[in-house]
Motif scaffolding. Sequence first.
Motif, PDB file in Angstrom:
ATOM      1  N   ALA A 421      24.831  56.317  30.040  1.00 19.99           N
ATOM      2  CA  ALA A 421      25.237  55.184  30.485  1.00 19.99           C
ATOM      3  C   ALA A 421      26.542  55.043  29.695  1.00 19.99           C
ATOM      4  CB  ALA A 421      24.340  53.796  29.969  1.00 19.99           C
ATOM      5  N   ALA A 422      27.423  54.165  30.361  1.00 20.94           N
ATOM      6  CA  ALA A 422      28.791  54.075  29.709  1.00 20.94           C
ATOM      7  C   ALA A 422      29.416  52.575  29.984  1.00 20.94           C
ATOM      8  CB  ALA A 422      29.611  54.949  30.545  1.00 20.94           C
ATOM      9  N   GLU A 423      30.316  51.944  29.156  1.00 16.86           N
ATOM     10  CA  GLU A 423      30.963  50.692  29.502  1.00 16.86           C
ATOM     11  C   GLU A 423      32.225  50.565  28.466  1.00 16.86           C
ATOM     12  OE1 GLU A 423      28.032  47.955  27.777  1.00 16.86           O
ATOM     13  OE2 GLU A 423      28.088  48.815  25.610  1.00 16.86           O
ATOM     14  N   GLU A 424      33.023  49.798  28.762  1.00 17.62           N
ATOM     15  CA  GLU A 424      34.286  49.349  28.130  1.00 17.62           C
ATOM     16  C   GLU A 424      33.749  49.043  26.636  1.00 17.62           C
ATOM     17  OE1 GLU A 424      37.568  47.402  29.955  1.00 17.62           O
ATOM     18  OE2 GLU A 424      36.570  47.707  31.947  1.00 17.62           O
ATOM     19  N   GLY A 425      34.700  49.571  25.697  1.00 19.33           N
ATOM     20  CA  GLY A 425      34.425  49.110  24.407  1.00 19.33           C
ATOM     21  C   GLY A 425      34.999  47.599  24.071  1.00 19.33           C
ATOM     22  N   GLU A 426      34.356  46.863  22.844  1.00 22.23           N
ATOM     23  CA  GLU A 426      34.703  45.496  22.872  1.00 22.23           C
ATOM     24  C   GLU A 426      36.426  45.478  22.476  1.00 22.23           C
ATOM     25  OE1 GLU A 426      32.161  43.886  19.670  1.00 22.23           O
ATOM     26  OE2 GLU A 426      30.513  44.209  20.647  1.00 22.23           O
ATOM     27  N   ASP A 427      37.059  46.431  21.975  1.00 18.22           N
ATOM     28  CA  ASP A 427      38.341  46.286  21.744  1.00 18.22           C
ATOM     29  C   ASP A 427      39.377  46.714  22.757  1.00 18.22           C
ATOM     30  OD1 ASP A 427      37.838  48.727  21.323  1.00 18.22           O
ATOM     31  OD2 ASP A 427      38.405  48.954  19.444  1.00 18.22           O
ATOM     32  N   ASP A 428      38.784  47.239  24.014  1.00 23.02           N
ATOM     33  CA  ASP A 428      39.584  47.769  25.023  1.00 23.02           C
ATOM     34  C   ASP A 428      40.271  48.883  24.610  1.00 23.02           C
ATOM     35  OD1 ASP A 428      38.839  45.651  26.604  1.00 23.02           O
ATOM     36  OD2 ASP A 428      40.529  44.351  26.187  1.00 23.02           O
ATOM     37  N   ALA A 429      40.141  49.799  23.534  1.00 19.42           N
ATOM     38  CA  ALA A 429      40.889  50.963  23.093  1.00 19.42           C
ATOM     39  C   ALA A 429      39.786  52.072  23.234  1.00 19.42           C
ATOM     40  CB  ALA A 429      41.173  51.071  21.829  1.00 19.42           C
ATOM     41  N   PHE A 430      38.565  51.917  23.465  1.00 18.73           N
ATOM     42  CA  PHE A 430      37.528  52.921  23.806  1.00 18.73           C
ATOM     43  C   PHE A 430      36.529  52.702  24.852  1.00 18.73           C
ATOM     44  CE2 PHE A 430      38.880  53.428  19.614  1.00 18.73           C
ATOM     45  CZ  PHE A 430      38.945  54.758  19.185  1.00 18.73           C
ATOM     46  N   VAL A 431      36.190  53.877  25.402  1.00 17.07           N
ATOM     47  CA  VAL A 431      34.757  53.757  26.475  1.00 17.07           C
ATOM     48  C   VAL A 431      33.851  54.138  25.570  1.00 17.07           C
ATOM     49  CG1 VAL A 431      33.840  54.648  28.342  1.00 17.07           C
ATOM     50  CG2 VAL A 431      36.131  53.701  28.592  1.00 17.07           C
ATOM     51  N   VAL A 432      32.627  53.433  25.687  1.00 14.94           N
ATOM     52  CA  VAL A 432      31.421  53.860  24.800  1.00 14.94           C
ATOM     53  C   VAL A 432      30.419  54.636  25.802  1.00 14.94           C
ATOM     54  CG1 VAL A 432      29.607  52.947  23.586  1.00 14.94           C
ATOM     55  CG2 VAL A 432      31.836  52.072  23.401  1.00 14.94           C
TER      56      VAL A 432
END
Length: 522
Positions: A421-432
């Motif tokens: 799975a993948a999603e945008e990080g909370e701070d918009d600086a990373f992909v998790v």
Amino acid sequence: MKGHNDMKNDLLSDPKPSAPGLSDVILALAADGIVVTDADGRVERINHVAELLLGTPSEVLRGRPLRLLLPGVAFPPSDGEVIARRPDGSPMRLRLVSLAAQAEDGRRVHVLRLREVATPAMTDPASNQEYQRGAAILDAISQYQSEMICRFGPDTQILYANSAYAEAFGLTAQDIIGRRIIEFLPLTGQENFAKYFASFTLEQPERYYEHELKLADGRRAWTCWTDRAFFDTSGNVLEYQSIGRDLTDLRDAYLQLQRSEAILRRAKDAAETANRAKSTFIANASHEVRTPLNVIIGFSEILKSEMIGSLGNARYLEYARIIFDSGHYLLTLINDVLDLSKIEAGKYQIERKMISLPPIVDMVATLVSGQVESTRLTLIVNLPASLPLICGDERAIKQILLNLVSNAIKFTPAGGTITIAAEEGEDDAFVVVSVTDTGIGIPAGDIDRVVQRFERLVNQAPREQPGTGIGLTLTKSLVELHGGRLYIESEEGVGTVVTVTLPRNCVEETVVGDAMVEDAVG
């Protein structure tokens, strides 16, 4: 003007306390003149002896500046001799000792001790007895100090030595008084004695030094000394005071600490040098190791596929297949070791650029599909349609995901599920990105260990699992090389979630692997 008996009666008749305070008793019994001022130099208390010396009642002086008592003396005053006036107006030389102290109420005060240099003989037996009692109290204070204390005149003759000083040389104070201070100095001190003591001035009346001292019991002690000169108003030295402390235990502990630190530094430097040499050797040997292995894999593939012709025996065909599979497995292990060594040696390069994650995930899913099918597992890919681009090296990102999914397959029993799975990080600086399995899990106390080099946990794996134990170490190093982090959450019998963060934005550049690789989960 009140006498001592009057003062004692006043103290005892004070309706406030039930008994006089200790400081009041000391002031009343002291053989020297005692003046107590506040932090600004205003007189707070003065004993009877000081009243007699200065010819001024305490009632007149309380609250007045000290300079009215001792004209020309700066505040706070320095130890030494000052010139004052007797009640009849004649000059009088006083030896002054100044001490900073704390009053009963916590305030900062200064205590001045005044003694006439040429003290006239006391003919009154009662007064003489009182003087002797006060002198005995002051001497007792010095005698019970652990520091070595002595005083000597400009002619180097010792005037006073406390018990600690005398015992250090195996003598009594009576044996020492009257002898020359130079007799108790080390040879190097004797050679420079005259020059050393001539260097004391009114501006710099104090010196500090250390030297080794041979004690009476034969032990050599490392001592530190504070020497101070006392001057009269003309700048002439009246006498010197020397206070010594035994620092042997402290110095030995410090030297031992220095030796231990030096040994640790040398061991650390040697280990780092050896590790760098090892990593450099392995990194440089990649071509030499891979070339013959690729030959073995290539020829074994020709044999097992019978490209040239039939092997003529089914067992030959089986052996060729085993050689091919073992060669591929060995190449994978060697590649992992070489990549990790390159990172440690600072020779692993990643080409950063903006890339799309879904195609890489699809490629990984295709590569492991055979393993998933043969082990009867279910692989789920859960990626949002609007997943942003990430910044990284495509080959390295593929290796990160492949290592995580392969690890999950190893430790998940048949019938289990693995999810990418993948999603945008909370701070918009990373992909998790996360890889979740329903495998056997990791004991809580072992989570930090699984990312350490060559660490393999002994557990009830669903099937025999080969490997060197560097897969997660390499994965973590590659993630950190991209500026991301790796986290592990696991529960025995439930499964494991490995999460990595990968940066979204970057300037396209080549990043060289850092020589230092951590061994624990960040």
